[in-house]
Structures are given as structure tokens and as C-alpha cells.
Scaffold this motif. Sequence first.
Motif, PDB file in Angstrom:
ATOM      1  N   ALA A 171     -64.637  61.126 -20.337  1.00 55.51           N
ATOM      2  CA  ALA A 171     -63.221  61.075 -19.967  1.00 55.51           C
ATOM      3  C   ALA A 171     -62.950  59.900 -19.030  1.00 55.51           C
ATOM      4  N   GLU A 172     -63.840  59.705 -18.077  1.00 56.13           N
ATOM      5  CA  GLU A 172     -63.671  58.606 -17.117  1.00 56.13           C
ATOM      6  C   GLU A 172     -63.795  57.257 -17.820  1.00 56.13           C
ATOM      7  N   SER A 173     -64.676  57.170 -18.804  1.00 53.43           N
ATOM      8  CA  SER A 173     -64.842  55.921 -19.559  1.00 53.43           C
ATOM      9  C   SER A 173     -63.550  55.557 -20.284  1.00 53.43           C
ATOM     10  N   VAL A 174     -62.933  56.545 -20.925  1.00 48.57           N
ATOM     11  CA  VAL A 174     -61.682  56.301 -21.646  1.00 48.57           C
ATOM     12  C   VAL A 174     -60.569  55.936 -20.678  1.00 48.57           C
ATOM     13  N   ARG A 175     -60.527  56.631 -19.541  1.00 47.20           N
ATOM     14  CA  ARG A 175     -59.474  56.348 -18.556  1.00 47.20           C
ATOM     15  C   ARG A 175     -59.564  54.904 -18.057  1.00 47.20           C
ATOM     16  N   LEU A 176     -60.770  54.431 -17.797  1.00 49.16           N
ATOM     17  CA  LEU A 176     -60.940  53.068 -17.289  1.00 49.16           C
ATOM     18  C   LEU A 176     -60.515  52.042 -18.339  1.00 49.16           C
ATOM     19  N   ARG A 177     -60.874  52.282 -19.601  1.00 47.31           N
ATOM     20  CA  ARG A 177     -60.444  51.349 -20.651  1.00 47.31           C
ATOM     21  C   ARG A 177     -58.920  51.398 -20.826  1.00 47.31           C
ATOM     22  N   TYR A 178     -58.350  52.575 -20.660  1.00 42.84           N
ATOM     23  CA  TYR A 178     -56.891  52.721 -20.726  1.00 42.84           C
ATOM     24  C   TYR A 178     -56.237  51.908 -19.611  1.00 42.84           C
ATOM     25  N   GLN A 194     -69.815  52.542 -23.271  1.00 41.01           N
ATOM     26  CA  GLN A 194     -69.235  51.207 -23.392  1.00 41.01           C
ATOM     27  C   GLN A 194     -68.952  50.778 -24.821  1.00 41.01           C
ATOM     28  N   GLY A 195     -69.174  51.645 -25.781  1.00 40.00           N
ATOM     29  CA  GLY A 195     -68.954  51.270 -27.176  1.00 40.00           C
ATOM     30  C   GLY A 195     -67.500  50.977 -27.479  1.00 40.00           C
ATOM     31  N   GLY A 196     -67.291  50.262 -28.589  1.00 40.52           N
ATOM     32  CA  GLY A 196     -65.940  49.909 -28.996  1.00 40.52           C
ATOM     33  C   GLY A 196     -65.072  51.110 -29.285  1.00 40.52           C
ATOM     34  N   TYR A 197     -65.698  52.234 -29.635  1.00 38.59           N
ATOM     35  CA  TYR A 197     -64.925  53.443 -29.936  1.00 38.59           C
ATOM     36  C   TYR A 197     -64.178  53.951 -28.702  1.00 38.59           C
ATOM     37  N   ILE A 198     -64.708  53.670 -27.498  1.00 32.74           N
ATOM     38  CA  ILE A 198     -64.019  54.072 -26.261  1.00 32.74           C
ATOM     39  C   ILE A 198     -62.701  53.313 -26.136  1.00 32.74           C
ATOM     40  N   ARG A 199     -62.738  52.026 -26.441  1.00 33.28           N
ATOM     41  CA  ARG A 199     -61.512  51.228 -26.402  1.00 33.28           C
ATOM     42  C   ARG A 199     -60.526  51.701 -27.478  1.00 33.28           C
ATOM     43  N   ASP A 200     -61.043  52.091 -28.634  1.00 33.86           N
ATOM     44  CA  ASP A 200     -60.169  52.585 -29.707  1.00 33.86           C
ATOM     45  C   ASP A 200     -59.407  53.830 -29.251  1.00 33.86           C
ATOM     46  N   ILE A 201     -60.108  54.729 -28.556  1.00 34.02           N
ATOM     47  CA  ILE A 201     -59.456  55.949 -28.066  1.00 34.02           C
ATOM     48  C   ILE A 201     -58.429  55.604 -27.000  1.00 34.02           C
ATOM     49  N   SER A 212     -47.701  55.267 -18.759  1.00 34.87           N
ATOM     50  CA  SER A 212     -47.292  56.430 -17.956  1.00 34.87           C
ATOM     51  C   SER A 212     -48.472  57.208 -17.365  1.00 34.87           C
ATOM     52  N   LEU A 213     -49.671  57.010 -17.880  1.00 36.55           N
ATOM     53  CA  LEU A 213     -50.826  57.773 -17.388  1.00 36.55           C
ATOM     54  C   LEU A 213     -51.650  56.990 -16.370  1.00 36.55           C
ATOM     55  N   VAL A 214     -51.204  55.799 -16.022  1.00 36.84           N
ATOM     56  CA  VAL A 214     -52.051  54.899 -15.236  1.00 36.84           C
ATOM     57  C   VAL A 214     -52.378  55.443 -13.851  1.00 36.84           C
ATOM     58  N   ASP A 215     -51.511  56.218 -13.265  1.00 36.72           N
ATOM     59  CA  ASP A 215     -51.747  56.702 -11.906  1.00 36.72           C
ATOM     60  C   ASP A 215     -52.215  58.151 -11.852  1.00 36.72           C
ATOM     61  N   THR A 216     -52.474  58.770 -13.013  1.00 40.05           N
ATOM     62  CA  THR A 216     -52.865  60.180 -12.992  1.00 40.05           C
ATOM     63  C   THR A 216     -54.321  60.348 -12.561  1.00 40.05           C
ATOM     64  N   ASP A 217     -54.548  61.401 -11.828  1.00 40.52           N
ATOM     65  CA  ASP A 217     -55.917  61.725 -11.415  1.00 40.52           C
ATOM     66  C   ASP A 217     -56.552  62.744 -12.360  1.00 40.52           C
ATOM     67  N   LYS A 218     -55.766  63.280 -13.263  1.00 37.75           N
ATOM     68  CA  LYS A 218     -56.268  64.315 -14.165  1.00 37.75           C
ATOM     69  C   LYS A 218     -56.932  63.673 -15.386  1.00 37.75           C
ATOM     70  N   LEU A 219     -58.101  64.199 -15.710  1.00 38.43           N
ATOM     71  CA  LEU A 219     -58.874  63.643 -16.814  1.00 38.43           C
ATOM     72  C   LEU A 219     -58.786  64.475 -18.092  1.00 38.43           C
ATOM     73  N   ASP A 220     -58.093  65.610 -18.043  1.00 37.20           N
ATOM     74  CA  ASP A 220     -58.091  66.528 -19.182  1.00 37.20           C
ATOM     75  C   ASP A 220     -57.597  65.871 -20.464  1.00 37.20           C
TER      76      ASP A 220
END
Length: 551
Positions: A171-178, A194-201, A212-220
Amino acid sequence: MREYLIDHIRQALEKADIKTDREIQIEKPADNRFGDYSTNIALVLAKECKTNPRQLAQSVVDNLSFREETVTKTEIAGPGFINFYLDPSFIMQQVEQVIRNADNFGKSLAGKGKTAIVEYVSANPTGPLTIGRGRGGVLGDCIANLLEAQGFDVTREYYFNDAGRQMSILAESVRLRYEELCGKNVDFPDTHYQGGYIRDIAEKLHKKYGDSLVDTDKLDLFKQTAETHIFTQIKNTLHKLDITHDNYFNEHKLYLADESGRSPNLQVIDALREKGYIDDYDGATWFTTTKLGQEKDKVLIKSSGEPSYRLPDIAYHITKFKRGFSEIVNVFGADHIDEYPDVIEALRILGYDGDRIRVAINQFVTTTKDGETVKMSTRKGNADLLDDLIDDVGADATRLFFIMRSKDSHLNFDVELAKKQSKDNPVFYLQYAHARICSLLRMAEKENGFTPTDEGLDVMRKLNSKHEIRLGFSLSDFPDVLETSARHLEPQKMVEYLHSVAELFHRFYQEHPILKADPEISTARLHLSVATRQVLRNGFRILGITAPESM
């Protein structure tokens, strides 16, 4: 044939006034000069009968009585082995059953009325399936097929690891790429995926939610989106190999309190503590395996409060027992080799029958391309992906290569060999034998009007050449090979057997005219070819590969 011999040996023992519950073993001699089958029962019983093994063997032989045209000769060899030589017509009588039973030939009722659960793949939904995971998937699927052929009612299950630290990292990996897509300067840790699939998600989320999700602390939301995306991809990859599961068990259920107010994980801790096998020290909760003779205790709950793999695995297996399965089969990778014995020990302590659990550990896979080994790492994003392999060499080659070596051996997957259209490629060699027979039968129908039927099969009893008898003898072995493969959880034995059948057929085909032979012999040889095709098809069905009719 083995059962026929066992029955007669047991009758001979009774006539000789020898009573025993010992299992009678029937084996094939390595050298067929020493018979078609052999038993060591005289050596096994000699001590308790207080007699010389050869004398005991002679007593058994003297009391053997076979009907005509079954066993032509029985002899005693070495220290007391009893060797049996079969009549060629008896061998061909067994081949008749191949054609009569068709798709059911080889199947057994040994498991009738029993249930089995086979757990396999169970990859974490943190990335696409790697080639290493594919081996366990095909192994588990073939084992499930073997057990079904033995009459078991089989449930194929995937243990869905949707809990634990790795899911938080995902979840944290996806959030950082987001956040990168939102224009933030991100320091991406090496410990994250670090795979490309993380960036795809991440792109999928950014397309839907913008910034709109950039400042959220929730990872759900990041976790759920990633989990759904990756698991859909995993299922699609498995579908390419015709691997499906009947049930998916979600790990997170083991963390949720039930009506007792305690989660299944904590109920395990409570039960083991009551039995005196839990201790708390260094801020963690330990399974005191030193009381079982091990050098070290094993942590069940870490000082961080996070369970180790052993704890939910114990709780998960309790659900398998509660669901009433007669056989519990787990297909694990080599990374589980140190863990699973502790899980079984804990279950025994808690009163469960550990003997109902069988574990198939499959060793690592290395992939060779152009003579060079490809290294894999899911987290680093440079994994050799199962999807790519299937697209490159095809589903049949992928499946067969994964199981053509013992699960206990490391596997070197030679990609270039898997693509070859030659006898050097094991899957091509097997499928070519089937296609060759189909071609032969098409020609026989066109030229001789031959149509496969289960009538007039006794004409095969006229076949008595070395190549015909060896092929027929091998075909009659299929039920025994099936049973042995299931008992040992070793589908590779089936691969070896089918390769032998294909080899014997090719030799028979080369040495004997079929369509140009005398009509009666031609018909007999065509029936033998039909039986060979049937055994190949039945074996391919176990292995999950196709049976092409032309190549």
C-alpha cells in the motif's frame, strides 16, 4: 497384474500354512531377463518363519497355481526372490481393458468417500506471479488431478495472504508512486515494491481521483486497489495454465475475533499456553519448541505485535481439520522447509492428527536463456514473470517442464529447449507420439476402413514380438504408475512413464508394418495403437497438457 499376482501369492502362503499381515511387494526387475515381476516376500518372512529364504520361496512356489495363459514360468533367484514370467496373451488381455475402460482406465476407487484439500500457489498478492511460483502451481494442480483419479473428492484451495507487513508495504509503495504522479518529490525506499505494475496501479488511482488523495494518511484505498489489481492479474496468469481453484481462504479472517471474542490466531496462543508450550520473553510470544528437542524456541508474535508466519498457518490448518478433510496436502516452496514442521508439531499438541497432513516442497527454479541464468526479484521489479514465460514457450511446455523433474530437485528451465520442435523437447516428443497415432488411425480408416471399437479385441493376443509385448506390458502399468504418483505426490513419475510409453511406441512403429501387415495382424496392431493413444491421453489429462491430433 500386480493384484492378480498378490492374490495368488497370498493364497499360496495360506496353503503353506504361513499366516502374515505383511504387505506383499511386487516389483519389476531392472533386467527383464529375470522375469516380468518379482517379489521378495520370502526374504521378508524368513526370520519370523524361522527358515531359509530360499526354502520358504520354494514352499510358496510349490503352492502357486495359475490359470492357463497367465504366468508361463516361476523361478527362484538369488537369496530368495521369486520371479514371474507372464504369458504374452495375458499381457494383451490387460491391454484390452485399456480400450474398454477408455477415459476411465487407470482410475481407482481407493479414495472413494474421502475428501482431500490441496493448497497450492498461495502467492502473496504483492506482485505478478514469478516463474518460481508457477512450478508450485502446476505441481499442486497435477497432485489434485492425481488424487481425483484415485477417487478422492478434491477441493483446490488458494490461501490468500491479504494480511501482514507485506500488505502495508504494498500500500505504501502505491501511495508513493501516486504522490510522484501528483508532482511530489518522493524518496522511494529500496525495501518497497518497485516494479512497473506499482506505477500502473498508481496511475489507475490518479486517473480516478486526481490529486485528491495526496494528503491522506489512510492506506486502505491504496491497499484494496493494489490487492484487487494484482490478484486479478494472478488469476489471469493461472488461467493461461488452466489452473483454477475451488476456494480462496483469506488470511485476514484469522485476525478477526469470533463469537468468543478472540481471533483464531489468539485462540491458538491460548490453547498452546494451556498445554504449556507458550512463553513470553524479549517482548515477544514464543512457541517453546525447545521442549520438543529443538535448539531454539520459535516466535509466534513478534515484539512489534505482528504474528510470524507460523501462527496464522497453525490457525489456518485448524480450519482444514474442522472442515473435515481426510487428506490435507500442502504444496510449498523451499522457503517453507523450516516452518511447516513446527506447524504440524503445534497441531499435534492441540490434538489434531498430523499424519493427515502431507507436504510437497518444490525446490527453486532458475531460468536459462541463451545459456545465461536470469535472476529473479519480485520486490526489485526485475522478476522473470510467469506470464512472459507462458507467452514465450506456450502453456503445455510451461506445465511439463515444471514437473518433469522431481519436486525435490532444483529446476533449470531451459527456455530455448522448451521452444524446440524436436525430440529433444520432452513435451514435443510426447505430443508427437499422440499425433502420430492419430495420423495412423486416419490413414487406417481411409485405406482399410478401420474404426476403433471395443469389439474383437482378443485379436491382440496373437501379437507376440518383443516390441509389441514390451509396449503392451508398459500400457498395463498405467494404473500402478497413477497410484504410485499419487501416493508419493510425484507427478514427475507420470512424465517419466509417458516418455517410456512414447519411446516404446515409436520403436514398435519403426519395427513393424501396421497398415501393410496381414489383415488380422494389422487390426491387432491398430488396436494396440489405439490403446497407446488412450494411455497417452489419460496421462496428459493428469499433467494438464493437450493431446494434439496433428503436428
